[in-house]
Write an enzyme that holds these catalytic residues in place. Structure first.
Site, PDB file in Angstrom:
ATOM      1  N   HIS A 210      23.677 -32.474  -7.567  1.00  0.00           N
ATOM      2  CA  HIS A 210      24.956 -32.752  -8.233  1.00  0.00           C
ATOM      3  C   HIS A 210      26.094 -32.104  -7.452  1.00  0.00           C
ATOM      4  O   HIS A 210      25.928 -31.050  -6.859  1.00  0.00           O
ATOM      5  CB  HIS A 210      24.918 -32.235  -9.671  1.00  0.00           C
ATOM      6  CG  HIS A 210      23.948 -33.010 -10.510  1.00  0.00           C
ATOM      7  ND1 HIS A 210      23.363 -32.509 -11.629  1.00  0.00           N
ATOM      8  CD2 HIS A 210      23.460 -34.264 -10.358  1.00  0.00           C
ATOM      9  CE1 HIS A 210      22.553 -33.423 -12.146  1.00  0.00           C
ATOM     10  NE2 HIS A 210      22.583 -34.486 -11.387  1.00  0.00           N
ATOM     11  N   HIS A 333      23.600 -44.270 -12.964  1.00  0.00           N
ATOM     12  CA  HIS A 333      22.454 -44.728 -12.181  1.00  0.00           C
ATOM     13  C   HIS A 333      21.075 -44.354 -12.737  1.00  0.00           C
ATOM     14  O   HIS A 333      20.079 -44.599 -12.085  1.00  0.00           O
ATOM     15  CB  HIS A 333      22.609 -44.464 -10.675  1.00  0.00           C
ATOM     16  CG  HIS A 333      22.922 -43.065 -10.273  1.00  0.00           C
ATOM     17  ND1 HIS A 333      23.911 -42.758  -9.379  1.00  0.00           N
ATOM     18  CD2 HIS A 333      22.357 -41.907 -10.608  1.00  0.00           C
ATOM     19  CE1 HIS A 333      23.947 -41.456  -9.194  1.00  0.00           C
ATOM     20  NE2 HIS A 333      23.013 -40.916  -9.919  1.00  0.00           N
ATOM     21  N   ASN A 334      21.020 -43.817 -13.954  1.00  0.00           N
ATOM     22  CA  ASN A 334      19.734 -43.640 -14.648  1.00  0.00           C
ATOM     23  C   ASN A 334      19.923 -44.127 -16.073  1.00  0.00           C
ATOM     24  O   ASN A 334      20.440 -43.384 -16.914  1.00  0.00           O
ATOM     25  CB  ASN A 334      19.334 -42.153 -14.708  1.00  0.00           C
ATOM     26  CG  ASN A 334      18.760 -41.623 -13.425  1.00  0.00           C
ATOM     27  OD1 ASN A 334      18.641 -42.336 -12.443  1.00  0.00           O
ATOM     28  ND2 ASN A 334      18.390 -40.357 -13.431  1.00  0.00           N
ATOM     29  N   GLY A 383      26.685 -40.399  -0.232  1.00  0.00           N
ATOM     30  CA  GLY A 383      25.735 -40.013   0.809  1.00  0.00           C
ATOM     31  C   GLY A 383      25.501 -38.520   0.744  1.00  0.00           C
ATOM     32  O   GLY A 383      25.735 -37.900  -0.291  1.00  0.00           O
ATOM     33  N   HIS A 408      21.928 -46.584  -5.142  1.00  0.00           N
ATOM     34  CA  HIS A 408      22.673 -45.491  -5.782  1.00  0.00           C
ATOM     35  C   HIS A 408      22.968 -44.320  -4.860  1.00  0.00           C
ATOM     36  O   HIS A 408      23.665 -43.389  -5.240  1.00  0.00           O
ATOM     37  CB  HIS A 408      21.933 -45.000  -7.009  1.00  0.00           C
ATOM     38  CG  HIS A 408      20.916 -43.904  -6.751  1.00  0.00           C
ATOM     39  ND1 HIS A 408      19.902 -44.026  -5.836  1.00  0.00           N
ATOM     40  CD2 HIS A 408      20.770 -42.680  -7.301  1.00  0.00           C
ATOM     41  CE1 HIS A 408      19.187 -42.925  -5.843  1.00  0.00           C
ATOM     42  NE2 HIS A 408      19.678 -42.088  -6.706  1.00  0.00           N
ATOM     43  N   LYS A 484      28.862 -27.675  -4.588  1.00  0.00           N
ATOM     44  CA  LYS A 484      27.467 -28.022  -4.855  1.00  0.00           C
ATOM     45  C   LYS A 484      26.951 -27.167  -6.007  1.00  0.00           C
ATOM     46  O   LYS A 484      27.353 -26.033  -6.183  1.00  0.00           O
ATOM     47  CB  LYS A 484      26.608 -27.707  -3.626  1.00  0.00           C
ATOM     48  CG  LYS A 484      26.659 -28.743  -2.543  1.00  0.00           C
ATOM     49  CD  LYS A 484      26.231 -30.080  -3.016  1.00  0.00           C
ATOM     50  CE  LYS A 484      24.947 -30.568  -2.435  1.00  0.00           C
ATOM     51  NZ  LYS A 484      24.617 -31.933  -2.872  1.00  0.00           N
TER      52      LYS A 484
END
Lengths: 485, 160
Positions: A210, A333-334, A383, A408, A484
């Site tokens: 994430h 995306h989930n 990316g 994704h 991050k």
């Protein structure tokens, strides 16, 4: 004792069209597999078990058309990461493993009126401010601990709750998948422990892959679509990637347990227990859907709150509020959702599971926001932290081939352990800094695990998507500052 | 059948998306204990021995009070038992700040179906000791095998 099925043979892969390979039906498969990949990617896929996973999904009851794999597919658990599968309402099933633990993990993109030159000299400081503004890292907790009642509102109303609570504006809601609020959520379907895990975490990034990333539009491929998305070369952008935190993990975990028992009860033969499922019309599936929808809303509200924190931090930093930090789009995306698709010439309502795959609806689709009707839905493909991310647009072709779905992300290539070994003895942060990228993280371990080489080059993934026509390239974003988890 | 001489152990396997472990032990209960050690190692970056008997440099752990907690799981077999147990270990660490250092189990059925009670020894985690936020142990391809000598063996994937 439970016996998972072992696939020892290698699969036949028929080349159907450029970058499209079909795994023909065999054994217990109810539909063929459809894999989007380059020839080079295929040889890598054969080396791990991700194709087994595509085949396993194809055996589930009521699956429609194909078990689909995107080019960023990699070996996960249960469904492959990068997998799409749609199920018939009467014959089909709902599978928590087809959504994943981080329910509604997703990405959002903000544009701004800031020019690259306005931030270039101040990135070090700016990255620090962003890091301070957005709670991140292992066990990160929000600035705000919700009351039990507030959490129930979040579960039902998602980003709408966040906006009404002062985090962002109503305009934001127009450009979030589902309008930032998934229907069908029921707080009573969410366990006390899931709520306990979620309550202190709303508005926090979490850890692992994430991130919150300040970047810049470094390339435009499609002028018209970029203009529709408000993206201009050299303008600063912000990407936020996070999900439903511990609340989602807990719901998935508990639902898996319930669904393993349900699979036994309904006589569903499972090649892998992680694929456990229940008929879409069953009480077990309804209960999971109501809890999952709650987690989807939690994640929408989570990204909405962090958007607000980032906007505030940037406004304070530049001493003005007119930075034009507007939301371009927010994709999940989930997720599993009811959608209408044309299958073999017939319009059908199906339950689409996307695990590590993004919705990519084409131009003119009623669920695409009015302002993007001509361009198609924005598709956000992050990316790795050292290279670039892409903005794509959904296409009619995606509607025909993939239930309106696309990739994704880059997809991992190295395990976390391999990445840490590869990073050993190198100053990752210093190397990135020399290239103008400031990465802030509380964890050196996360930084090592997330090195660029651990991922496929997202450009390769996007080339396959673009060439196969299941989304088209609009713009490329390059990172400047990355927070991050 | 019990493998009286086999020592419990574990090793981390390379897995692209997540983290996988191979565990082995002379009995089902030992396998659960070994799983907790593997998880604790992943959570804190310290090896199992250091967690059980902290060397001098881990002063933080020495200062913490060990205490007992109990929990109950209802499971359908040993695979389910291992997953649920590890998820409790992860929950205690990530949400309660408690590292499982040892456990005693009491079960009403050797097949793994039924209720498992655990008396768990936990130590408080110091701030910063938790290195990673594991999501969950998974059922993916999970099968607990018994070797000819009675050793219990499992390969388990953890979503990180």
């Amino acid at each position: 004792m439970y016996e998972p099925k072992q696939h020892l043979m290698s699969y036949r892969l028929d080349h159907r069209a450029p970058y499209q390979y079909v795994i023909p039906r065999s054994g217990a498969m109810r539909v063929p597999g459809l894999v989007f990949a380059s020839p080079a990617m295929l040889s890598e896929l054969r080396a791990d078990k991700s194709l087994d996973q595509v085949v396993n999904v194809a055996t589930l009851p009521g699956i429609v058309s194909h078990s689909i794999a995107m080019p960023d597919i990699h070996w996960g658990y249960g469904f492959p990461i990068g997998g799409v599968a749609a199920f018939d309402p009467d014959e089909g099933v709902l599978s928590p493993g087809g959504v994943g633990y981080d329910i509604n993990c997703g990405v959002r993109l903000l544009r701004s009126s800031l020019h690259r030159e306005e931030v270039e000299g101040v990135i070090a400081d700016l990255s620090l401010k962003l890091h301070q503004a957005i709670p991140s890292g292992v066990g990160s907790r929000s600035h705000r601990k919700l009351t039990a009642k507030e959490l129930d509102h979040v579960l039902v109303r998602g980003a709408e709750w966040a906006v009404e609570s002062g985090y962002g504006s109503r305009e934001d809601l127009e450009v979030i998948e589902e309008g930032g609020r998934m229907e069908g959520a029921d707080p009573d379907a969410v366990s006390a422990r899931a709520k306990e895990r979620g309550r202190p975490q709303l508005g926090s990034l979490g850890s692992g892959n994430h991130f919150c990333e300040l970047g810049v539009v470094s390339e435009i491929y499609d002028d018209e679509a970029a203009a529709a998305f408000g993206l201009r070369r050299d303008r600063v952008t912000l990407l936020i990637h996070s999900g439903s935190r511990g609340l989602g993990y807990q719901i998935c975990d508990e639902s898996l347990r319930a669904m393993i028992r349900a699979s036994e009860r309904y006589g569903i033969d499972l090649p892998d227990r992680q694929l456990c499922a229940a008929p879409l019309r069953s009480p077990e599936a309804r209960a999971y859907f109501a809890a999952m929808a709650g987690a989807i809303n939690f994640a929408f509200a989570n990204r909405q709150m962090m958007t607000h924190f980032a906007r505030e931090a940037l406004s304070r930093f530049f001493g003005r509020r007119d930075l034009g930090l507007e939301l371009v789009y927010d994709v999940c995306h989930n997720i599993a959702k009811w959608e209408t698709h044309v299958v073999e010439g017939e319009s059908r309502r199906v339950c689409v599971h996307r695990k590590g795959a993004t919705r990519a609806f084409g131009p003119g689709h009623p669920d695409v926001p009015a302002r993007y009707q001509a361009a198609g839905q924005p598709v956000l493909v992050p990316g790795d932290m050292g290279r670039y991310s892409y903005v794509l647009a959904g296409t009619e072709r995606a509607m025909e081939l993939t239930f309106g779905s696309s990739c994704h992300g880059a997809g991992r290539m190295m395990s976390r352990g391999q990445a840490r070994r590869a990073a050993r003895g190198r100053s990752i942060l210093e190397d990135l800094r020399r290239r103008g990228i400031y990465v802030r993280s509380d964890s050196q371990r996360t930084v090592a695990e997330e090195i660029s080489e651990a991922y496929k080059d997202v450009a390769d993934v996007v080339e396959v998507i673009h060439a196969a026509g299941i989304a088209r390239k609009v713009a490329r974003l390059s990172p400047l500052a990355v927070v991050k988890g | 059948m019990t493998a009286r001489h086999a020592q419990p152990g574990h090793r981390q396997l390379d897995h692209t998306g997540d983290v996988a472990f191979e565990l082995w032990a002379p009995s089902g209960e030992e396998l659960l204990r070994e799983g907790a050690r593997a998880a604790a190692e992943l959570l804190t970056g310290r090896d199992g021995a250091a967690i059980r008997e902290p060397p001098a440099e881990h002063r933080a752990l020495r200062r913490t009070t060990l205490r007992l907690t109990t929990l109950q799981l209802t499971t359908i077999d040993w695979e389910d038992r291992l997953v649920q147990w590890l998820n409790e270990v992860i929950y205690l660490a990530v949400y309660e700040g408690l590292l499982v250092v040892d456990a005693d189990f009491d079960s009403d059925d050797t097949s793994g179906r039924g209720t498992l009670s655990a008396r768990v020894r936990v130590a408080s985690l110091e701030p910063g000791e938790l290195l990673t936020e594991l999501k969950s142990a998974t059922y993916h391809d999970l099968r607990i095998r018994r070797d000819d000598d009675g050793t219990w063996r499992a390969r388990i994937v953890i979503d990180v």
